[in-house]
Design an enzyme around this catalytic site. Structure first.
Site, mmCIF file in Angstrom:
data_model
loop_
_atom_site.group_PDB
_atom_site.id
_atom_site.type_symbol
_atom_site.label_atom_id
_atom_site.label_comp_id
_atom_site.label_asym_id
_atom_site.label_seq_id
_atom_site.Cartn_x
_atom_site.Cartn_y
_atom_site.Cartn_z
ATOM 1 N N THR A 179 7.167 4.612 10.358
ATOM 2 C CA THR A 179 7.744 4.084 9.109
ATOM 3 C C THR A 179 8.579 2.819 9.296
ATOM 4 O O THR A 179 9.551 2.806 10.039
ATOM 5 C CB THR A 179 8.602 5.115 8.346
ATOM 6 O OG1 THR A 179 8.047 6.415 8.462
ATOM 7 C CG2 THR A 179 8.684 4.733 6.873
ATOM 8 N N ARG A 236 6.315 14.152 -7.521
ATOM 9 C CA ARG A 236 6.385 12.859 -8.203
ATOM 10 C C ARG A 236 6.813 13.034 -9.652
ATOM 11 O O ARG A 236 6.621 14.085 -10.256
ATOM 12 C CB ARG A 236 5.031 12.133 -8.169
ATOM 13 C CG ARG A 236 4.583 11.740 -6.775
ATOM 14 C CD ARG A 236 3.329 10.876 -6.799
ATOM 15 N NE ARG A 236 2.881 10.557 -5.452
ATOM 16 C CZ ARG A 236 3.366 9.570 -4.713
ATOM 17 N NH1 ARG A 236 4.314 8.787 -5.215
ATOM 18 N NH2 ARG A 236 2.922 9.350 -3.500
ATOM 19 N N ARG A 275 -5.155 6.033 11.643
ATOM 20 C CA ARG A 275 -4.618 7.033 10.723
ATOM 21 C C ARG A 275 -5.275 6.879 9.357
ATOM 22 O O ARG A 275 -5.309 5.780 8.787
ATOM 23 C CB ARG A 275 -3.103 6.858 10.583
ATOM 24 C CG ARG A 275 -2.464 7.729 9.494
ATOM 25 C CD ARG A 275 -0.952 7.523 9.468
ATOM 26 N NE ARG A 275 -0.301 8.227 8.366
ATOM 27 C CZ ARG A 275 0.241 7.631 7.305
ATOM 28 N NH1 ARG A 275 0.204 6.304 7.188
ATOM 29 N NH2 ARG A 275 0.824 8.345 6.366
ATOM 30 N N LYS A 302 4.886 16.522 10.940
ATOM 31 C CA LYS A 302 5.682 15.387 10.450
ATOM 32 C C LYS A 302 7.092 15.878 10.098
ATOM 33 O O LYS A 302 7.248 16.766 9.257
ATOM 34 C CB LYS A 302 4.994 14.758 9.239
ATOM 35 C CG LYS A 302 3.653 14.109 9.596
ATOM 36 C CD LYS A 302 2.921 13.641 8.361
ATOM 37 C CE LYS A 302 3.645 12.512 7.654
ATOM 38 N NZ LYS A 302 2.894 12.060 6.465
#
Length: 476
Positions: free
Chosen positions: A280, A77, A36, A222
């Site tokens: 994760t 962010r 990945r 995802k």
């Protein structure tokens, strides 16, 4: 080179800890099937070097390690804040602005320009993976939002923001994503990961771009937002594969729901013959220690039992201290489950209205026969890969050996549970082709004289049509 053989695949995120040829080769030997590339970090120049190393290893050792280019998506962010961070005190108010500045105790900058127009009073804002929490008090619908601190702490620069109650208006593909997508497609990567998917349309938009480019990369959706869960059936129908991205999903939704959602998504993907990755914090403690916690071992094992095609490592292999040991550990856990407790031959309900019903029935029958005859392998020939996806989704105990004349497909198949891919480009006759592929497997020591194998193919073989033939063979 002999790789560790297991049916559940390993996806490893590459980074400074794992980008050298020597380390990557050792990781592949230990069990890595797909690499990945995380486009949230590193430059295209960095990723190009890694792609070149993967291709070199594949060529040198006749392997088919795949590449997953994971686009960042609309990651929101906080901007820069003053040195040492700022202290958010419970009950205090702070202003969030879309005008760039260095944050302080009164005001902080957010990178999401339409934030004041999208949020509503009462909605929750989570910062730094949910460690800090605010509630929206008021917005001027232009450039400022007043918030109350619910759970405070120290906020440092560039921390991620999650908005679990807000329907954000940012497109799934940002300008940076489109730039990185062009780069990934130019390099013929096999899989593209689309972050923060909300609807099936997000997948369709990405596929349209891939098709226009003339490339064949497949899409991994995802799942990390509540909207994705609401639209999960449409997303699975539109995509080629799914990633249960438990990090953001566990922040955006109540964390206690994530284990059940993981099982639900895996079951739906199996039924739809779409590969599913569980990702994760699988072996998070191994970023800094050479042994996992018992809870982490259980997590990997349960993900395998849930039916994951692949389990994924992030920081453990990209920046961790023990990337090779991490892969060895994960491989051991997978192999133990597959040898002792795996639920093989998963029953599937076939859709009689599907245009693929006949070939799906043939694939299902091949898996059924493999169980009844205690076959060593199911051997299929395909040019599109469809047969590989279908057979794999039944989770046969027999090995799944896929022969194809499509070289670009071999890296794609590296993600599929139980599948081993081989290049084969002859099509003289069905009998001759079956004899050839069985001979190749004998030479590779994957089947032995006396073994039973199930061959499937499309007849006539030169037409490369849908799978319509099964043959039970005892190896000479």
């Amino acid at each position: 080179m002999r790789q560790v053989h297991k049916r559940t695949k390993i996806v490893a995120t590459l980074g400074p800890a794992s980008s050298s040829k020597e380390t990557l080769l050792a990781m592949i030997k230990a069990g890595v099937n797909v690499c990945r590339l995380n486009f949230s970090h590193g430059s295209q120049e960095d990723h190009q070097k890694v792609i070149d190393v993967i291709r070199e290893i594949n060529h040198q050792y006749k392997l088919h390690v795949g590449i997953l280019a994971d686009l960042q998506g609309p990651k929101i962010r906080i901007g820069m804040v003053q040195d040492g961070g700022i202290k958010l005190v419970n009950g205090s108010q702070i202003e969030i602005t879309t005008e760039e500045m260095v944050g302080n105790d009164q005001q902080i900058y957010i990178t999401y320009s339409s934030f004041p127009r999208d949020v509503r009073a009462g909605e929750i804002i989570l910062l730094d993976d949910g460690k800090l929490q605010m509630r929206v008090i008021d917005t001027n619908n232009k450039d400022k939002v007043i918030c109350e601190v619910v759970h405070g702490g120290i906020l440092t620069s560039r921390k991620g923001v999650n908005l679990p109650n807000t329907k954000i208006s940012i497109p799934s593909l940002t300008e940076d994503d489109l730039h990185n997508l062009e780069f990934a497609l130019k390099n013929d990567v096999e899989w593209i990961g689309l972050s923060f998917v909300r609807t099936g349309e997000d997948i369709i938009d990405l596929k349209r771009i891939i098709n226009r480019s003339g490339k064949t990369a497949r899409v991994i959706a995802k799942i990390e937002k509540p909207e994705a869960i609401e639209n999960i059936d449409a997303i699975i129908a539109a995509t080629d594969g799914v990633m249960v991205a438990r990090g953001d999903l566990g922040v955006e939704m109540p964390m206690e729901q994530v284990p059940v959602l993981q099982k639900m998504i895996a079951a739906k993907c199996l039924q739809a013959s779409k590969p599913v990755i569980v990702a994760t914090q699988m072996l998070e403690s191994m970023i800094t220690t050479p042994r996992p916690t018992r809870a982490e071992v259980n997590d990997v094992a349960n993900s395998v039992l849930d039916g994951a095609d692949a389990v994924m490592l992030s920081g453990e292999t990209s920046v961790g201290e023990f990337p090779i040991i991490v892969i060895e550990t994960m491989s051991k856990i997978i192999k133990n489950i597959e040898e002792t407790a795996y639920p093989y031959q998963t029953p599937k309900k076939l859709d009689e209205s599907s245009p693929r019903y006949m070939s799906n029935a043939v694939c299902g029958s091949a898996v059924y026969l493999s169980a009844k005859t205690n076959a060593r392998g199911i051997v299929a020939m395909t040019s599109s890969g469809y047969t590989a996806f279908e057979i794999s989704s039944h989770r046969p105990k027999a090995g799944t050996y896929i022969f194809t004349n499509n070289k670009g497909l071999l890296g794609t198949l590296s993600l599929l549970w139980g599948v081993r891919g081989f290049y084969y480009d002859k099509s003289e006759s069905t009998d001759q082709s079956i004899s050839d592929v069985n001979r190749i497997l004998k030479e590779e020591k994957m089947i032995m004289p006396g073994d039973v194998i199930i061959n499937t193919a499309a007849m006539p073989i030169e037409k490369k049509g849908k799978t319509n033939m099964i043959r039970v063979t005892t190896v000479d």
